[in-house]
Every structure is written in structure tokens, then in C-alpha cells.
Design an enzyme around this catalytic site. Structure first.
Site, PDB file in Angstrom:
ATOM      1  N   ARG A 233       0.891  -1.171   0.000  1.00 55.23           N
ATOM      2  CA  ARG A 233       0.000   0.000   0.000  1.00 55.23           C
ATOM      3  C   ARG A 233       0.917   1.205   0.000  1.00 55.23           C
ATOM      4  O   ARG A 233       1.723   1.371   0.920  1.00 55.23           O
ATOM      5  CB  ARG A 233      -0.907  -0.015   1.230  1.00 55.23           C
ATOM      6  CG  ARG A 233      -1.648   1.298   1.401  1.00 55.23           C
ATOM      7  CD  ARG A 233      -2.806   1.210   2.352  1.00 55.23           C
ATOM      8  NE  ARG A 233      -3.894   0.437   1.771  1.00 55.23           N
ATOM      9  CZ  ARG A 233      -5.118   0.376   2.264  1.00 55.23           C
ATOM     10  NH1 ARG A 233      -5.423   1.044   3.358  1.00 55.23           N
ATOM     11  NH2 ARG A 233      -6.049  -0.350   1.682  1.00 55.23           N
TER      12      ARG A 233
ATOM     13  N   HIS B 113      -7.296   1.307  -6.493  1.00 51.25           N
ATOM     14  CA  HIS B 113      -7.468   0.323  -5.412  1.00 51.25           C
ATOM     15  C   HIS B 113      -8.061  -0.948  -6.049  1.00 51.25           C
ATOM     16  O   HIS B 113      -9.209  -1.310  -5.819  1.00 51.25           O
ATOM     17  CB  HIS B 113      -8.394   0.893  -4.334  1.00 51.25           C
ATOM     18  CG  HIS B 113      -8.318   0.175  -3.015  1.00 51.25           C
ATOM     19  ND1 HIS B 113      -7.496  -0.912  -2.791  1.00 51.25           N
ATOM     20  CD2 HIS B 113      -8.992   0.377  -1.845  1.00 51.25           C
ATOM     21  CE1 HIS B 113      -7.649  -1.327  -1.533  1.00 51.25           C
ATOM     22  NE2 HIS B 113      -8.546  -0.568  -0.951  1.00 51.25           N
TER      23      HIS B 113
ATOM     24  N   GLN C  27      -9.654  -4.048  -4.037  1.00 46.70           N
ATOM     25  CA  GLN C  27     -10.954  -3.690  -3.458  1.00 46.70           C
ATOM     26  C   GLN C  27     -12.057  -3.816  -4.506  1.00 46.70           C
ATOM     27  O   GLN C  27     -13.097  -4.436  -4.284  1.00 46.70           O
ATOM     28  CB  GLN C  27     -10.884  -2.239  -2.945  1.00 46.70           C
ATOM     29  CG  GLN C  27     -12.212  -1.686  -2.473  1.00 46.70           C
ATOM     30  CD  GLN C  27     -12.641  -2.268  -1.136  1.00 46.70           C
ATOM     31  OE1 GLN C  27     -11.905  -2.209  -0.174  1.00 46.70           O
ATOM     32  NE2 GLN C  27     -13.840  -2.835  -1.074  1.00 46.70           N
TER      33      GLN C  27
ATOM     34  N   ASP D  33     -17.643   6.644  -0.927  1.00 47.77           N
ATOM     35  CA  ASP D  33     -16.384   6.523  -0.183  1.00 47.77           C
ATOM     36  C   ASP D  33     -16.157   7.873   0.494  1.00 47.77           C
ATOM     37  O   ASP D  33     -16.826   8.864   0.178  1.00 47.77           O
ATOM     38  CB  ASP D  33     -15.246   6.187  -1.160  1.00 47.77           C
ATOM     39  CG  ASP D  33     -13.920   5.879  -0.462  1.00 47.77           C
ATOM     40  OD1 ASP D  33     -13.910   5.709   0.773  1.00 47.77           O
ATOM     41  OD2 ASP D  33     -12.882   5.828  -1.162  1.00 47.77           O
TER      42      ASP D  33
ATOM     43  N   CYS E 101     -16.328   0.863   0.728  1.00 49.30           N
ATOM     44  CA  CYS E 101     -15.123   0.054   0.990  1.00 49.30           C
ATOM     45  C   CYS E 101     -14.650   0.187   2.433  1.00 49.30           C
ATOM     46  O   CYS E 101     -13.931  -0.682   2.919  1.00 49.30           O
ATOM     47  CB  CYS E 101     -14.018   0.440   0.024  1.00 49.30           C
ATOM     48  SG  CYS E 101     -13.411   2.120   0.246  1.00 49.30           S
TER      49      CYS E 101
ATOM     50  N   ARG F 118     -13.149  -9.598   0.692  1.00 43.61           N
ATOM     51  CA  ARG F 118     -11.772  -9.277   0.312  1.00 43.61           C
ATOM     52  C   ARG F 118     -10.895 -10.514   0.471  1.00 43.61           C
ATOM     53  O   ARG F 118      -9.997 -10.759  -0.331  1.00 43.61           O
ATOM     54  CB  ARG F 118     -11.214  -8.142   1.187  1.00 43.61           C
ATOM     55  CG  ARG F 118     -11.954  -6.816   1.132  1.00 43.61           C
ATOM     56  CD  ARG F 118     -11.614  -6.010  -0.097  1.00 43.61           C
ATOM     57  NE  ARG F 118     -10.206  -5.727  -0.262  1.00 43.61           N
ATOM     58  CZ  ARG F 118      -9.532  -4.739   0.353  1.00 43.61           C
ATOM     59  NH1 ARG F 118     -10.168  -3.920   1.165  1.00 43.61           N
ATOM     60  NH2 ARG F 118      -8.234  -4.548   0.112  1.00 43.61           N
TER      61      ARG F 118
HETATM   62  N1   CP Z   1     -11.144  -0.790   2.213  1.00 40.15           N
HETATM   63  C1   CP Z   1      -9.876  -0.846   2.619  1.00 40.15           C
HETATM   64  O1   CP Z   1      -8.945  -0.989   1.826  1.00 40.15           O
HETATM   65  O2   CP Z   1      -9.726  -0.777   3.968  1.00 40.15           O
HETATM   66  P1   CP Z   1      -8.359  -0.537   4.749  1.00 40.15           P
HETATM   67  O3   CP Z   1      -7.893   0.836   4.402  1.00 40.15           O
HETATM   68  O4   CP Z   1      -8.707  -0.677   6.194  1.00 40.15           O
HETATM   69  O5   CP Z   1      -7.381  -1.574   4.306  1.00 40.15           O
HETATM   70  N1  NVA Z   2     -10.258   6.450  -0.968  1.00 38.03           N
HETATM   71  C1  NVA Z   2      -9.839   5.930   0.306  1.00 38.03           C
HETATM   72  C2  NVA Z   2      -9.916   4.430   0.318  1.00 38.03           C
HETATM   73  C3  NVA Z   2      -9.554   3.795   1.611  1.00 38.03           C
HETATM   74  C4  NVA Z   2      -9.626   2.308   1.578  1.00 38.03           C
HETATM   75  C5  NVA Z   2      -8.436   6.403   0.606  1.00 38.03           C
HETATM   76  O1  NVA Z   2      -7.575   6.349  -0.289  1.00 38.03           O
HETATM   77  O2  NVA Z   2      -8.182   6.837   1.724  1.00 38.03           O
END
Ligand code: CP
Ligand code: NVA
Length: 310
Positions: free
Chosen positions: A108, A135, A138, A227, A267, A293
Site C-alpha cells: 500500500r 485500489h 478492493q 467513499d 469500501c 476481500r
Molecule cells: N477498504 C480498505 O482498503 O480498507 P483498509 O484501508 O482498512 O485496508
Molecule cells: N479512498 C480511500 C480508500 C480507503 C480504503 C483512501 O484512499 O483513503
């Protein structure tokens, strides 16, 4: 060996294979405990190394459980404990060492450049567990959840996204082109999706419509997504952005414009973009969405290892 970095670069037949494999594997686990292995132990002895440059709850847990259920193991690196983060080691050397010790790497990251440098230097699969622009794990999982609940191919459904044009929406746009589903996007005019992504979608027969009115976007939809308005590391005037989105909140009133049996997905984590009654209500499937997931990421891992079954 294959990487999993963006949906748009993965052939649709492979994406469908991942979803089918996940369906089969999920069914087979009805009587198993969380950490019991799938009977075929397809990744026995394999090590998934994961690293998070941004916070995570679901991605962290689901990848850990996914690799364990495939009979492998996981190790999570803390960025603040690596030489890399303090400038004491290059990204390319780090990539080579991770490739030597591990069998797959899930990252990440706060930088697209890092992903592309890693891709060039890794000899093991690299999985994008969220980047500034996408993402993909997801969203592929969300396609799985929608088909599981609706019991039909997503190409027969109308999906609606109301909210910010962020990484999750970018992957949803890519998915809509790949899986050929209708996607309505509702957002304020000045927060519309990236122009070059929309151009790519149009060139590839995307069925995307953009609305600056959330009721019109939601109308007749089978799924309503949203989101957070402020994503991680979003360096904007937060109060102003939240105000700009005040007409784009998902409320039970907005849900009424969608089909009667429409579902609500998010998500997570959530902010103020959805009311509590919708989030915890009858139409919300957010916890099933989160749990799936695990299943889809297992099949993503198998895709990366060239071990997907037909
Ligand atoms: N939806 C998602 O990716 O959650 P986290 O940021 O908790 O991993
Ligand atoms: N759009 C959000 C998704 C988190 C899973 C972010 O990037 O923070």
C-alpha cells in the site's frame, strides 16, 4: 509470475477466472475455521511480504488470512523500521532483497512511481494494495460481492457511484470497461474524474455517465457506492471540500431513487458521506463486502502465482 497493479492491464478473461475461482473456494470453506488451509494447499510454503505506507485495517487482515488459507505465511514490514524509509537504502536494492526472501509482495503506497520502480526491479509478484490512483483488489472484490448478492453478471446491472473522484472510483471506472457494466457517477462539477481515464474509457466502449445531481445519478441503479470525501493523504482544504460535497451524501432519501432492491456498498473506513441509517440499514452490504476481500485476494494471489484453476 504476474503482477496485480491495475485492472485495466489485466485481460478480462483473467479477471473473470479470478472471480470464478473465488466463488468456488468460498463455497468449499463453509465448515472450516478462519486459519484452516484450503484442502489443496496451493501456496504451501510460500511467503507473502506486505508493507503499508498508509493506514489499513481490512487490506492488512484480509491478505494475512488469504495467504494463510492458501497454506502460506505472511510477514508485515513496518516502514519505519526499514533503511528505505530513512533514506539509508535504495528502493531498487530493497526490491531485490524482498524478491530474494519472499514469494510475493503486497504494497500500500503513497506513490505511483514507487510501484513502477518496484515492478521493474522485483522478480516476484507485486500486488497494489491501494495507491494514490487506484485500489484494484478492493474493486475486483466488489464486483464479486455484487454478483454474489444480485446473482447475475455485473454486465446486466447499473452501478452508481456518488462521491469523490478518488482511487476507488478510478478502479471502478476500469472495472466498468472491463466487465462492461453501466456506471453512473454523481459528483460536483469541479470534482469530476480524471480526463485521461475517461478518455480511455470512452475509447474502450465504456458505459459511463456523469451527473452533477445525485438523484439523477442514483435513478434506477442496482448498487449505490460511496467513499470518504477526504481520502488518506488528501492535501486539500478539508472543510471546503466537505462543504462542496454537501449535496452528495447518501441518505435514505437518495436510496429511494435507486431500484427497490438496490444495495449500498462502501469500501470503508467511512466518514460523513453516508448517514448512519443507510450504512447500518437493510440495503447495506458493507460487512459482507469487507469479508469478501479475503476470498478474492486468495484468487488474486493464485493468479499471480499462475495457479488459478479454470
Ligand atoms: N477498504 C480498505 O482498503 O480498507 P483498509 O484501508 O482498512 O485496508
Ligand atoms: N479512498 C480511500 C480508500 C480507503 C480504503 C483512501 O484512499 O483513503
Amino acid at each position: 509470475m504476474k503482477h496485480f497493479i491495475n485492472l485495466r492491464n489485466i485481460p478480462i478473461r483473467e479477471l473473470k477466472k479470478i472471480i470464478n475461482d473465488a466463488k468456488k473456494r468460498k463455497k468449499l470453506r463453509r465448515n472450516l475455521n478462519t486459519l484452516d488451509s484450503d484442502p489443496d494447499q496451493p501456496l504451501k510454503g510460500k511467503l507473502l511480504i506486505q508493507m503499508f505506507e498508509k493506514s489499513s485495517l481490512r487490506t492488512r487482515l484480509s491478505f494475512y488470512i488469504a495467504i494463510k488459507q492458501l497454506s502460506g505465511g505472511a510477514l508485515t514490514l513496518r516502514t519505519d523500521e526499514l533503511h528505505l524509509s530513512k533514506g539509508g537504502e535504495s528502493l531498487t536494492d530493497t526490491a531485490k532483497i524482498i524478491s530474494t526472501f519472499g514469494n510475493a509482495f503486497m504494497l500500500r503506497t503513497d506513490s505511483e512511481e514507487k510501484l513502477s520502480t518496484l515492478k521493474k526491479n522485483m522478480t516476484i509478484p507485486l500486488i497494489n494494495g491501494l495507491s494514490p490512483n487506484s485500489h484494484p483488489t478492493q474493486v475486483l472484490s466488489d464486483v464479486f460481492t455484487i454478483e454474489e448478492i444480485k446473482k447475475k453478471p455485473i454486465s446486466k446491472l447499473q452501478i452508481c457511484w456518488i462521491g469523490d473522484s478518488n482511487n476507488v472510483l478510478n478502479s471502478l471506472i476500469e472495472a466498468s470497461v472491463k466487465f462492461s457494466f453501466k456506471l453512473n457517477i454523481g459528483c460536483p462539477k469541479k470534482y469530476q474524474p480524471n480526463k485521461s481515464l475517461l478518455k480511455w474509457a470512452n475509447k474502450n466502449k465504456g458505459k459511463i455517465k456523469i451527473f452533477s445531481n445525485s438523484k439523477l445519478a442514483a435513478k434506477n441503479s442496482d448498487v449505490i457506492f460511496t467513499d470518504k470525501v477526504i481520502s488518506m493523504n488528501d492535501k486539500v482544504n478539508k472543510a471546503k471540500k466537505i462543504k462542496d460535497f454537501k449535496n452528495f451524501k447518501i441518505t435514505s432519501y437518495i436510496m429511494k431513487f435507486a431500484k427497490k432492491d438496490a444495495i449500498f456498498l462502501h469500501c470503508l473506513p467511512r466518514g460523513t458521506e453516508v448517514t448512519n441509517d443507510v450504512f447500518l440499514g437493510r440495503q447495506s452490504k458493507v460487512f459482507q463486502q469487507a469479508q469478501n476481500r479475503i476470498y478474492v485476494q486468495k484468487s488474486i494471489l493464485l493468479y499471480c502465482f499462475g495457479k488459478l484453476r479454470n
